[in-house]
Design a protein around this motif. Structure first.
Motif, short mmCIF file in Angstrom:
data_model
loop_
_atom_site.label_atom_id
_atom_site.label_comp_id
_atom_site.label_asym_id
_atom_site.label_seq_id
_atom_site.Cartn_x
_atom_site.Cartn_y
_atom_site.Cartn_z
N ALA A 168 0.84 -1.20 0.00
CA ALA A 168 0.00 0.00 0.00
C ALA A 168 0.87 1.24 0.00
N SER A 169 0.28 2.32 -0.49
CA SER A 169 0.98 3.60 -0.59
C SER A 169 0.10 4.69 0.00
N GLY A 170 0.71 5.62 0.69
CA GLY A 170 -0.05 6.72 1.27
C GLY A 170 0.77 7.98 1.34
N GLN A 171 0.09 9.08 1.69
CA GLN A 171 0.76 10.38 1.78
C GLN A 171 0.57 11.02 3.14
N GLY A 172 0.32 10.25 4.15
CA GLY A 172 0.15 10.80 5.49
C GLY A 172 -1.10 10.28 6.14
N SER A 173 -1.27 10.59 7.42
CA SER A 173 -2.37 10.01 8.18
C SER A 173 -3.73 10.52 7.73
N ASN A 174 -3.80 11.69 7.10
CA ASN A 174 -5.10 12.20 6.66
C ASN A 174 -5.34 11.94 5.18
N SER A 175 -4.63 10.97 4.64
CA SER A 175 -4.78 10.59 3.25
C SER A 175 -4.98 9.09 3.18
N PRO A 176 -5.96 8.60 2.42
CA PRO A 176 -6.21 7.16 2.41
C PRO A 176 -5.07 6.38 1.77
#
Lengths: 114, 112
Positions: free
Chosen positions: B92-100
């Motif tokens: 999985a990939s994300g851009q921070g805690s407020n991004s899915p």
């Protein structure tokens, strides 16, 4: 530690009936909440998310969820399900205070019956 | 939008053999990358996450390891597989805690 509870491991429902999948989290800090759907042998797909603002969040495929801070809940609802909604549903929570860690619930298997 | 590539889709390996699963990300830069394992009928267990090249955090002690040689490449490895390593592995990939998080389609590993 942060945790997510999905009380119902399996939910059978007839086609065109309404459904609610329950999610509760344990945290007193400000959280971000997500619902994902997983079809067999596939990755997880985002249904909807709550970051801030309106507590009623609308997502894809006719799903919606309501954030209730006092009850630390984020239940997923759909007024009329289709056979194609049969899948595994995961609730997830994260927070600025928990770094990059997303905590997932154990999942709820939704089976839509004809 | 982000696309997460994982391969292979399925893998059958004997006990004691090595493992290398690769994940690459398109459509974003400097992502946070994650490896999750999903046992049959169970939820997701976070194995590793990375906030940058060469930076790996391990959540569960085991005989698996992860590496991030490039910004958008995340590799899961083992020197000797155990039967208990069988499962469905998701990148999985994300851009921070407020991004899915965005997920790949997973690799189903069966250790025999």
């Amino acid at each position: 530690a942060q945790s997510v509870t999905q009380l119902d491991s399996q939910v059978p429902v007839f086609e065109e009936a309404p459904v609610e999948l329950r999610c509760n989290y344990s945290s007193s800090v400000s959280v971000y909440l997500f619902w994902y759907v997983q079809y067999p042998n596939q990755g997880l797909q985002l249904l909807l998310k709550y970051l801030s603002g309106s507590t009623l969040v609308k997502g894809i495929n006719g799903f919606e969820a309501e954030f209730n801070k006092s009850q630390t809940s984020f239940h997923l609802r759909k007024p009329s399900v289709h056979i194609s909604d049969t899948a595994e549903y995961f609730c997830a929570v994260t927070s600025r205070d928990y770094g990059q860690n997303f905590v997932f619930g154990p999942g709820t298997r939704l089976s839509v019956l004809p | 939008s982000q696309t997460i590539h994982q391969w292979p889709a399925t893998l059958v390996q004997p006990v004691g053999s090595p493992l290398s699963l690769e994940c690459t990300v398109e459509g974003t830069s400097n992502p946070n990358l994650y490896w999750y394992r999903q046992a049959a009928g169970r939820g997701l267990q976070l194995l590793f996450y990375s906030v940058g090249i060469g930076q790996i955090s391990s959540e569960v002690p085991q005989n698996l390891s992860a590496s991030r040689p490039q910004d958008r490449q995340f590799i899961l490895s083992s020197k000797k597989l155990l039967l208990s390593d069988s499962g469905f592995y998701l990148c999985a990939s994300g851009q921070g805690s407020n991004s899915p998080l965005h997920f790949g389609n997973g690799t189903r590993l069966t250790v025999t």
